[in-house]
Structure formats: C-alpha cells, structure tokens
Design a protein around this motif. Structure first.
Motif, PDB file in Angstrom:
ATOM      1  N   HIS A  24       0.828  -1.206   0.000  1.00 38.67           N
ATOM      2  CA  HIS A  24       0.000   0.000   0.000  1.00 38.67           C
ATOM      3  C   HIS A  24       0.866   1.262   0.000  1.00 38.67           C
ATOM      4  O   HIS A  24       0.524   2.256  -0.663  1.00 38.67           O
ATOM      5  CB  HIS A  24      -0.926  -0.009   1.205  1.00 38.67           C
ATOM      6  N   ALA A  25       1.979   1.227   0.724  1.00 34.38           N
ATOM      7  CA  ALA A  25       2.879   2.379   0.735  1.00 34.38           C
ATOM      8  C   ALA A  25       3.404   2.662  -0.668  1.00 34.38           C
ATOM      9  O   ALA A  25       3.526   3.823  -1.084  1.00 34.38           O
ATOM     10  CB  ALA A  25       4.040   2.139   1.702  1.00 34.38           C
ATOM     11  N   ALA A  26       3.711   1.598  -1.402  1.00 31.96           N
ATOM     12  CA  ALA A  26       4.183   1.769  -2.782  1.00 31.96           C
ATOM     13  C   ALA A  26       3.110   2.424  -3.640  1.00 31.96           C
ATOM     14  O   ALA A  26       3.416   3.270  -4.505  1.00 31.96           O
ATOM     15  CB  ALA A  26       4.587   0.419  -3.358  1.00 31.96           C
ATOM     16  N   ALA A  27       1.849   2.048  -3.431  1.00 28.63           N
ATOM     17  CA  ALA A  27       0.759   2.649  -4.198  1.00 28.63           C
ATOM     18  C   ALA A  27       0.611   4.133  -3.871  1.00 28.63           C
ATOM     19  O   ALA A  27       0.360   4.954  -4.767  1.00 28.63           O
ATOM     20  CB  ALA A  27      -0.551   1.913  -3.915  1.00 28.63           C
ATOM     21  N   VAL A  28       0.770   4.471  -2.604  1.00 24.96           N
ATOM     22  CA  VAL A  28       0.661   5.879  -2.201  1.00 24.96           C
ATOM     23  C   VAL A  28       1.781   6.694  -2.835  1.00 24.96           C
ATOM     24  O   VAL A  28       1.549   7.757  -3.426  1.00 24.96           O
ATOM     25  CB  VAL A  28       0.701   6.018  -0.663  1.00 24.96           C
ATOM     26  N   THR A  29       3.011   6.215  -2.714  1.00 33.68           N
ATOM     27  CA  THR A  29       4.154   6.991  -3.197  1.00 33.68           C
ATOM     28  C   THR A  29       4.192   7.067  -4.726  1.00 33.68           C
ATOM     29  O   THR A  29       4.780   7.998  -5.282  1.00 33.68           O
ATOM     30  CB  THR A  29       5.474   6.406  -2.670  1.00 33.68           C
ATOM     31  N   ALA A  30       3.565   6.106  -5.401  1.00 34.70           N
ATOM     32  CA  ALA A  30       3.532   6.139  -6.863  1.00 34.70           C
ATOM     33  C   ALA A  30       2.491   7.115  -7.407  1.00 34.70           C
ATOM     34  O   ALA A  30       2.512   7.467  -8.581  1.00 34.70           O
ATOM     35  CB  ALA A  30       3.250   4.746  -7.412  1.00 34.70           C
ATOM     36  N   SER A  31       1.585   7.551  -6.552  1.00 34.64           N
ATOM     37  CA  SER A  31       0.502   8.429  -6.990  1.00 34.64           C
ATOM     38  C   SER A  31       0.940   9.888  -6.938  1.00 34.64           C
ATOM     39  O   SER A  31       1.613  10.314  -5.995  1.00 34.64           O
ATOM     40  CB  SER A  31      -0.728   8.235  -6.092  1.00 34.64           C
ATOM     41  N   ASP A  32       0.539  10.659  -7.944  1.00 30.27           N
ATOM     42  CA  ASP A  32       0.820  12.097  -7.916  1.00 30.27           C
ATOM     43  C   ASP A  32      -0.305  12.872  -7.249  1.00 30.27           C
ATOM     44  O   ASP A  32      -0.282  14.110  -7.216  1.00 30.27           O
ATOM     45  CB  ASP A  32       1.084  12.629  -9.323  1.00 30.27           C
ATOM     46  N   SER A 130      -8.587  -6.188  -3.736  1.00 33.95           N
ATOM     47  CA  SER A 130      -7.643  -5.843  -4.805  1.00 33.95           C
ATOM     48  C   SER A 130      -7.875  -6.621  -6.092  1.00 33.95           C
ATOM     49  O   SER A 130      -7.557  -6.123  -7.179  1.00 33.95           O
ATOM     50  CB  SER A 130      -6.207  -6.065  -4.324  1.00 33.95           C
ATOM     51  N   HIS A 131      -8.457  -7.836  -6.006  1.00 33.67           N
ATOM     52  CA  HIS A 131      -8.635  -8.632  -7.219  1.00 33.67           C
ATOM     53  C   HIS A 131      -9.603  -7.974  -8.201  1.00 33.67           C
ATOM     54  O   HIS A 131      -9.546  -8.243  -9.402  1.00 33.67           O
ATOM     55  CB  HIS A 131      -9.101 -10.045  -6.869  1.00 33.67           C
ATOM     56  N   ARG A 132     -10.474  -7.095  -7.732  1.00 33.13           N
ATOM     57  CA  ARG A 132     -11.332  -6.338  -8.653  1.00 33.13           C
ATOM     58  C   ARG A 132     -10.507  -5.424  -9.553  1.00 33.13           C
ATOM     59  O   ARG A 132     -10.968  -5.027 -10.630  1.00 33.13           O
ATOM     60  CB  ARG A 132     -12.329  -5.481  -7.877  1.00 33.13           C
ATOM     61  N   VAL A 281      -9.410 -12.031 -25.305  1.00 29.34           N
ATOM     62  CA  VAL A 281      -9.722 -10.730 -24.726  1.00 29.34           C
ATOM     63  C   VAL A 281      -8.462 -10.303 -23.985  1.00 29.34           C
ATOM     64  O   VAL A 281      -8.141 -10.840 -22.929  1.00 29.34           O
ATOM     65  CB  VAL A 281     -10.920 -10.801 -23.750  1.00 29.34           C
ATOM     66  N   ALA A 282      -7.718  -9.385 -24.552  1.00 24.77           N
ATOM     67  CA  ALA A 282      -6.407  -9.027 -24.003  1.00 24.77           C
ATOM     68  C   ALA A 282      -6.546  -8.313 -22.670  1.00 24.77           C
ATOM     69  O   ALA A 282      -7.470  -7.538 -22.447  1.00 24.77           O
ATOM     70  CB  ALA A 282      -5.659  -8.139 -24.992  1.00 24.77           C
ATOM     71  N   ALA A 283      -5.601  -8.600 -21.790  1.00 21.93           N
ATOM     72  CA  ALA A 283      -5.542  -7.925 -20.489  1.00 21.93           C
ATOM     73  C   ALA A 283      -4.131  -7.404 -20.293  1.00 21.93           C
ATOM     74  O   ALA A 283      -3.186  -8.172 -20.226  1.00 21.93           O
ATOM     75  CB  ALA A 283      -5.908  -8.878 -19.362  1.00 21.93           C
ATOM     76  N   ALA A 284      -3.994  -6.098 -20.228  1.00 25.24           N
ATOM     77  CA  ALA A 284      -2.678  -5.522 -19.980  1.00 25.24           C
ATOM     78  C   ALA A 284      -2.286  -5.781 -18.537  1.00 25.24           C
ATOM     79  O   ALA A 284      -3.134  -5.895 -17.649  1.00 25.24           O
ATOM     80  CB  ALA A 284      -2.714  -4.020 -20.255  1.00 25.24           C
ATOM     81  N   GLY A 285      -0.990  -5.886 -18.301  1.00 18.57           N
ATOM     82  CA  GLY A 285      -0.528  -6.041 -16.927  1.00 18.57           C
ATOM     83  C   GLY A 285      -0.922  -4.826 -16.101  1.00 18.57           C
ATOM     84  O   GLY A 285      -0.687  -3.692 -16.512  1.00 18.57           O
ATOM     85  N   VAL A 286      -1.532  -5.051 -14.967  1.00 17.23           N
ATOM     86  CA  VAL A 286      -2.048  -3.961 -14.140  1.00 17.23           C
ATOM     87  C   VAL A 286      -1.547  -4.147 -12.713  1.00 17.23           C
ATOM     88  O   VAL A 286      -1.592  -5.255 -12.168  1.00 17.23           O
ATOM     89  CB  VAL A 286      -3.595  -3.950 -14.143  1.00 17.23           C
ATOM     90  N   ASP A 287      -1.052  -3.074 -12.113  1.00 16.14           N
ATOM     91  CA  ASP A 287      -0.737  -3.071 -10.691  1.00 16.14           C
ATOM     92  C   ASP A 287      -2.055  -2.916  -9.944  1.00 16.14           C
ATOM     93  O   ASP A 287      -2.580  -1.808  -9.824  1.00 16.14           O
ATOM     94  CB  ASP A 287       0.221  -1.924 -10.371  1.00 16.14           C
ATOM     95  N   GLY A 288      -2.596  -4.024  -9.472  1.00 14.39           N
ATOM     96  CA  GLY A 288      -3.913  -3.986  -8.860  1.00 14.39           C
ATOM     97  C   GLY A 288      -3.987  -3.074  -7.656  1.00 14.39           C
ATOM     98  O   GLY A 288      -4.989  -2.376  -7.455  1.00 14.39           O
ATOM     99  N   GLY A 290      -2.071  -0.423  -7.045  1.00 14.24           N
ATOM    100  CA  GLY A 290      -2.004   0.950  -7.513  1.00 14.24           C
ATOM    101  C   GLY A 290      -3.314   1.409  -8.111  1.00 14.24           C
ATOM    102  O   GLY A 290      -3.798   2.520  -7.830  1.00 14.24           O
ATOM    103  N   ALA A 291      -3.931   0.552  -8.946  1.00 11.09           N
ATOM    104  CA  ALA A 291      -5.219   0.888  -9.544  1.00 11.09           C
ATOM    105  C   ALA A 291      -6.290   1.041  -8.472  1.00 11.09           C
ATOM    106  O   ALA A 291      -7.165   1.917  -8.568  1.00 11.09           O
ATOM    107  CB  ALA A 291      -5.614  -0.197 -10.543  1.00 11.09           C
ATOM    108  N   GLN A 292      -6.236   0.204  -7.464  1.00 13.47           N
ATOM    109  CA  GLN A 292      -7.194   0.276  -6.357  1.00 13.47           C
ATOM    110  C   GLN A 292      -7.057   1.605  -5.614  1.00 13.47           C
ATOM    111  O   GLN A 292      -8.054   2.270  -5.296  1.00 13.47           O
ATOM    112  CB  GLN A 292      -6.929  -0.888  -5.406  1.00 13.47           C
ATOM    113  N   PHE A 293      -5.814   2.003  -5.326  1.00 13.36           N
ATOM    114  CA  PHE A 293      -5.587   3.251  -4.605  1.00 13.36           C
ATOM    115  C   PHE A 293      -6.099   4.441  -5.410  1.00 13.36           C
ATOM    116  O   PHE A 293      -6.772   5.335  -4.868  1.00 13.36           O
ATOM    117  CB  PHE A 293      -4.099   3.412  -4.294  1.00 13.36           C
ATOM    118  N   GLU A 294      -5.811   4.453  -6.724  1.00 12.25           N
ATOM    119  CA  GLU A 294      -6.275   5.546  -7.556  1.00 12.25           C
ATOM    120  C   GLU A 294      -7.805   5.580  -7.634  1.00 12.25           C
ATOM    121  O   GLU A 294      -8.414   6.646  -7.667  1.00 12.25           O
ATOM    122  CB  GLU A 294      -5.675   5.433  -8.960  1.00 12.25           C
TER     123      GLU A 294
END
Length: 338
Positions: A24-32, A130-132, A281-288, A290-294
């Motif tokens: 979670h800390a990584a998700a926070v620090t990655a966000s602008d 997070s799996h969502r 059905v293509a799925a791009a790699g997603v940081d779940g 990070g996406a959750q935090f945003e």
C-alpha cells in the motif's frame, strides 16, 4: 457524480506496518495525487523501522495521536481483520476517509456498523478487494458487461497456492483474529464471482479442510458453492494448502447464454468461445494495488465507487456463511448467517 473539494495531494496515513503495508505504501508513493504522511503500529519498534525505510515519516503507536496530525486527510488500514471495526470507527469519528484491507470486518454486524459510521460522517469507506482491480478481474468484468457471452449463468473460479502465511503463529491463521480462511482469502473469489454475475446470492454450501496439518487452527482449503436469485451458480475454490510452497494456479470459467470466457494464471489474456469462433480478450498487466488506490482517490473526489460499501458488506455476509456452512455441514441461507 458528486464533486468534492479535496486537497491536490491527499495526506495518507498508514495504520499497521506488516508486509501488506509495504504494498500500500508503494501505491501511495507512486501516486501524484497523494503523499505518505505517517505510520501507526501498536509495536513502536516496528513503526520506527517502517518510518526509517520510508523517508523518516512521522510514526507512533497511538492511532488517536496520528489522526490528530494536521496533514492527515485519509487512512489506509493494514491491521488484523478483527481490529477493523475499532480502527474504522476511530477514523470515521476523526472525519477521515478510509481504505481498509479486506474483509471489511469479521462479522456482518460489524461490517454494517462501519458502513453506517462512514455514511453518517460523510466520508468514503472502501474495502481493499484488490482482485477487482487486477487485470484479470477487470478483463472478465468488462467482457461480461460488453455482452460478449450473453447473460452470465455460471462461474467456476479456483485460486490455489501453497503459501501458508508467515508462520504457525501468524494472526492470519488465528480463527479469531482473521475470522477464518473464508474471510481472509476466500472473500476474494466470493466477491469476484458475485460481481461478475451481477446477481443476488441466496444460498451458500461449503466444505473446508485442514490440509497442511491437523494442528492448523483454520481450514486452509475451501470449496464453496453459491446459488443466486436468478438461478446462477458459482463453484469456487480457495487454497493455501498446495505444495510446494511456490505453487500458484488461477483457473476460471464464466459461462453465459452466448459463449464462455476461460482464463488461467499463466496467461492474463482470456480465451473467448462464442458461436462465431474463438478469440482472445487481451488484459494488460495492471498493478492492482495501484489501480485500487487511484480508484479510492477518485471516489474521494466524488466518482462512483468501484467497490461500493454494500458490496463489501455482502462479501462479509458470504464469507461468514461459508464459515457457518463448513462448521455445520449444511447449506446456509443468506440473510440468516450472523
């Protein structure tokens, strides 16, 4: 969309300095749109160590003290499951937004109490399912919503692994602290299947095993069947019992009136089977995370929630029903489990 006045960068406090806090800390620090303002942990030494490894952010073992810091706008709670009600109630009373690790709580009553507290406070509460937000979860949901398989009727989802947490004395293996395997891990597949089907669950029947060792205090392997009001059915597995410990497998099938989605762990793309043939059905790699935090920040700003509180309460109800069904050996009607 209800627009809210929010700071340009939301001051985010972490509560709990365990391993998931690092994610979670990584998700926070990655966000602008956010910044990490401090850490709280009941172990002062662990709080201090986390602080040192994250730029000497403020640290304390006193949640009330931290919630009074002037730059705290929101909280991410990474504490054991049975503490979520107490932590969440304090956050709501302080008028802060909360992202809390799943499950929302370990009982339906506690989950409902948290939902009511944040509704009364006018603050955003989101459970960290997070799996969502991972690529596979979103890909399947988008394909279903686009109508590519018609009306979905059946989900078969297995998430199997060999990782038995951090040790025999870990709180996740304590049935009181975690609520059991259904609440700590099974809640992921229960929520995903119900979200994909967009259906109302009415009955749960489950079996569990102490697969790794008889001395284990919770079931580390679960089989779960969920029936829905429209006749839909989900058959689900969640395991932390498979060996070797590095083993990992995800297997899913979603069957609809006009086709089927099939996906496995090794390929984030989903196979699509329809009358017109097969495809991907293509799925791009997603940081779940990070996406959750945003997504949570979006909701704080007034966007519709990607994980509504009502869905988080329902996930707790499903997981509690699983634990009851495993214990009694009988199906459990939803709305009856407590």
């Amino acid at each position: 969309m209800e627009q809210r006045s929010v700071p340009s960068r939301i001051g985010t406090l972490l509560v709990g300095a365990g391993f998931i806090a690092e994610v979670h800390a990584a998700a926070v620090t990655a966000s602008d749109r956010a910044h990490l303002v401090g850490i709280v942990d009941t172990d002062p030494g662990r709080a201090a160590a986390f602080s040192r490894s994250h730029g000497a952010i403020p640290h304390t073992d006193d949640l009330a003290e931290a919630l009074a810091w002037p730059d705290v706008d929101a909280v991410v709670a990474c504490t054991p499951n049975h503490t979520h009600l107490g932590v969440g109630a304090a956050v709501a009373a302080a008028g802060k937004h909360l992202l809390v690790e799943k499950p929302l709580a370990t009982t339906v009553a506690d989950a409902q109490a948290l939902a009511a507290a944040f509704a009364a406070a006018g603050r955003v509460l989101m459970a960290a399912h997070s799996h969502r937000h991972h690529g596979y979860g979103r890909t399947v949901k988008d394909a279903i919503d686009a109508g590519v398989i018609g009306s979905p009727a059946h989900v078969r989802l297995s998430i199997l692994g060999g990782w038995i947490w951090t040790g025999w004395d870990a709180w996740a293996a304590d049935p009181v602290a975690s609520g059991g395997h259904a609440l700590h891990n099974g809640v992921h597949v229960l929520d995903l299947a119900t979200w994909w089907l967009s259906a109302d669950p009415v009955r749960v029947y489950a079996r569990g095993r102490h697969q790794t060792a008889a001395e284990l205090r919770i079931n580390d392997y679960l089989e779960m069947v969920v029936e829905y009001a429209g006749g839909e059915v989900a058959v689900l597995e969640m395991s932390r019992a498979h060996r070797p410990g590095s083993f990992g497998l995800r297997d899913l099938r979603v069957v609809g009136s006009a086709g089927m989605i099939s996906e496995d762990w090794a390929d984030e793309a989903a196979f699509l089977f329809t009358e017109g043939g097969t495809g991907l059905v293509a799925a791009a790699g997603v940081d779940g995370f990070g996406a959750q935090f945003e997504s949570w920040l979006d909701t704080i700003g007034g966007a519709p929630p990607a994980m509504p509180v009502s869905d988080a309460v329902r996930a707790v109800e499903l997981a509690v029903a699983v634990e009851e069904s495993v214990s009694t050996g009988r199906p459990v009607e939803l709305g009856v489990a407590a």
